[in-house]
Design an enzyme around this catalytic site. Structure first.
Site, short mmCIF file in Angstrom:
data_model
loop_
_atom_site.label_atom_id
_atom_site.label_comp_id
_atom_site.label_asym_id
_atom_site.label_seq_id
_atom_site.Cartn_x
_atom_site.Cartn_y
_atom_site.Cartn_z
N HIS A 287 0.87 -1.09 0.06
CA HIS A 287 -0.08 -0.13 -0.11
C HIS A 287 0.81 1.35 0.00
O HIS A 287 0.55 2.22 -0.62
CB HIS A 287 -1.02 0.01 1.17
CG HIS A 287 -1.76 -1.14 1.27
ND1 HIS A 287 -2.81 -1.25 -0.01
CD2 HIS A 287 -2.21 -2.04 2.09
CE1 HIS A 287 -3.55 -2.37 0.50
NE2 HIS A 287 -3.34 -2.92 1.48
N HIS A 365 -3.13 50.43 -22.50
CA HIS A 365 -2.50 49.20 -21.60
C HIS A 365 -1.35 48.36 -22.35
O HIS A 365 -1.64 47.30 -22.95
CB HIS A 365 -3.59 48.33 -21.16
CG HIS A 365 -3.07 47.15 -20.11
ND1 HIS A 365 -2.63 45.86 -20.30
CD2 HIS A 365 -3.45 47.28 -18.74
CE1 HIS A 365 -2.31 45.43 -18.95
NE2 HIS A 365 -3.06 46.40 -18.08
#
Length: 465
Positions: A287, A365
């Site tokens: 596991h 921008h």
């Protein structure tokens, strides 16, 4: 190969002891909606907290796989998850009234039987696959543990176990086709070595273990005194050693122990949260190694997540051109941020936005160094997500989508005039009550420029009410 997600045709219930706690638990596995995954819900706790069966929630692997999130904690989940995942269940909500899944007979046999009884329902969402593109390795050299995965078109597994045991010897198990799981893998029971029993008992574990749900391997001669002690431990009047096994007069297969390791591996691999296309070879898996390997794969997937999921070919006709897009979205110049769509299904979209110096935002921008505003990139993602949602709505021109939340926004690089922006949006939860959750990504030249998680609401336009 099944390409759509599946859930159960009905609820299935189980009751039994937890292997380590010995507590009798009741567990009901319910059908669940698309993209739910497998989730455990502790109905015995206040608020019924839940924990997804995913590797990032694994907290203990000492004698089984334990997942935990907040107050929700469930142990020994590997057998039920193995059965669900391998039998084709992608989505399930598991209600459980205790801290550990029932061990049943130590295998996944009963789980498989009940899954077959209710059958499966095909859902709308596509299955998610991780396609292995290069060999990956996980090892614990001092324990002889190795897990290797290779690229392949299918998912296959080979397991080898060798514990230097004269009883077990070398054992191998393979799974080439999922339809072999029911007969070949699911009936194989958990096992333990006799010399490991006492330490487990001293750790207050295996309270629910008995000779009906576990194979006990006996390596050395057992004295009469020890047999008497085992009779008390297992509350049995007759304890004997037969062929190197305690009271297990007949194994279910000659390689039952290797097959059970494969069963566990499948349950742990399911914790990746998506199916795998790859060929697995594992030596002495457990596991800890299984779940750590899944965490390793998850990191790889997250790195790959910074690459486009869909390949854009400008030579191919658009699925939706700008005129089609205008029929779905209410946006118009200068705020329509999607030029064409090259991929579209029920839960995802691939679209293009061409950035040009003629767009009005660049006048301010920034005049000397034009940069696409980040808020407009997020807006473009929202519009792409809106196309997914509205394309499934009758009379989409009567509806609009509005932001409710924007989370986890990241900007990785500038977007400037001349860039061809690839927009990708994925529905990450089923749309409920007009609420859509979307994971969006912006790519330029195959590199991630921006990503965000968006929540939007589908609202009917006032003029159509």
């Amino acid at each position: 190969m099944q390409t759509k997600q599946q859930t159960l045709g009905g609820a299935i219930a189980f009751s039994g002891k937890g292997l380590h706690t010995g507590v009798v638990v009741n567990m009901t596995v319910n059908p669940a909606a698309d993209n739910t995954g497998i989730i455990f819900r502790r109905i015995d706790l206040e608020g019924q907290p839940s924990v997804p069966a995913l590797c990032e929630y694994v907290t203990d692997t000492s004698r089984g796989t334990t997942i935990e999130k907040g107050e929700a904690k469930v142990s020994t989940i590997e057998h039920i998850v193995s059965a669900l995942w391998t039998m084709g269940v992608d989505n399930a909500l598991i209600d459980i009234d205790g801290p550990e899944a029932p061990i049943m007979d130590g295998s996944a046999r009963e789980y498989v039987q009940r899954i077959e009884e209710v059958g499966l329902v095909t859902q709308k969402a596509e299955r998610k696959y991780y396609e292995v593109t290069e060999k990956q390795v996980y090892t614990i050299p001092n324990k002889g543990v190795a897990i290797i995965i290779y690229p392949d078109d299918e998912f296959t597994v080979s397991v080898h176990v060798d514990y230097n045991s004269k009883v077990i010897g070398n054992q191998y198990a393979t799974l080439d086709m999922f339809n072999e799981y029911k007969e070949k893998i699911a009936p194989c029971r958990t096992f333990v070595f006799l010399h490991d029993l006492e330490p487990l008992l001293k750790m207050n574990l295996i309270k629910g273990g008995d000779l009906d749900n576990a194979i006990v391997v006996v390596e050395n001669p057992v004295s009469d005194e020890q047999l008497e002690h085992l009779k008390k431990v297992f509350n049995k009047t007759d304890i004997r050693v037969t062929g190197g096994y305690l009271n297990n007069l007949q194994l279910r297969s000659s390689n039952e122990l290797a097959c059970h390791k494969l069963l566990d591996l499948l349950g742990d691999f399911a914790l990746l949260g998506m199916r795998i296309k790859g060929r697995v070879w594992a030596s002495r898996p457990g596991h800890y190694a299984n779940t750590e390997f899944m965490k390793q794969l998850l990191q790889t997937i997250r790195r790959d997540g910074e690459k486009p999921a869909f390949k854009y070919n400008p030579a191919k006709p658009a699925i939706l051109d700008v005129n089609d897009i205008r029929k779905l979205l209410p946006h118009r110049y200068p705020f329509l941020m999607v030029d064409k769509v090259f991929h579209l299904d029920e839960a995802s979209i691939g679209a293009i936005k061409n950035i040009t110096a003629n767009e009005p935002q660049f006048t301010g921008h920034f005049p000397q160094e034009p940069v696409m505003p980040g808020v407009l990139l997020v807006e473009a993602l929202a519009q792409a997500g809106g196309i997914i949602v509205l394309s499934s709505v009758e009379n989409p021109q009567d509806y609009s989508t509005y932001f409710l939340r924007i989370d986890n926004v990241r900007f990785k690089r500038k977007v400037v005039p001349g860039d061809t922006v690839q927009l990708e949006a994925h529905i990450i939860e089923p749309v409920r009550r007009g609420i859509a959750s979307i994971l969006g990504k912006v790519f330029v030249g195959g590199q991630l420029a921006c990503e965000a998680t968006l929540m939007a609401q589908i609202v009917k336009n006032k003029q159509t009410e």
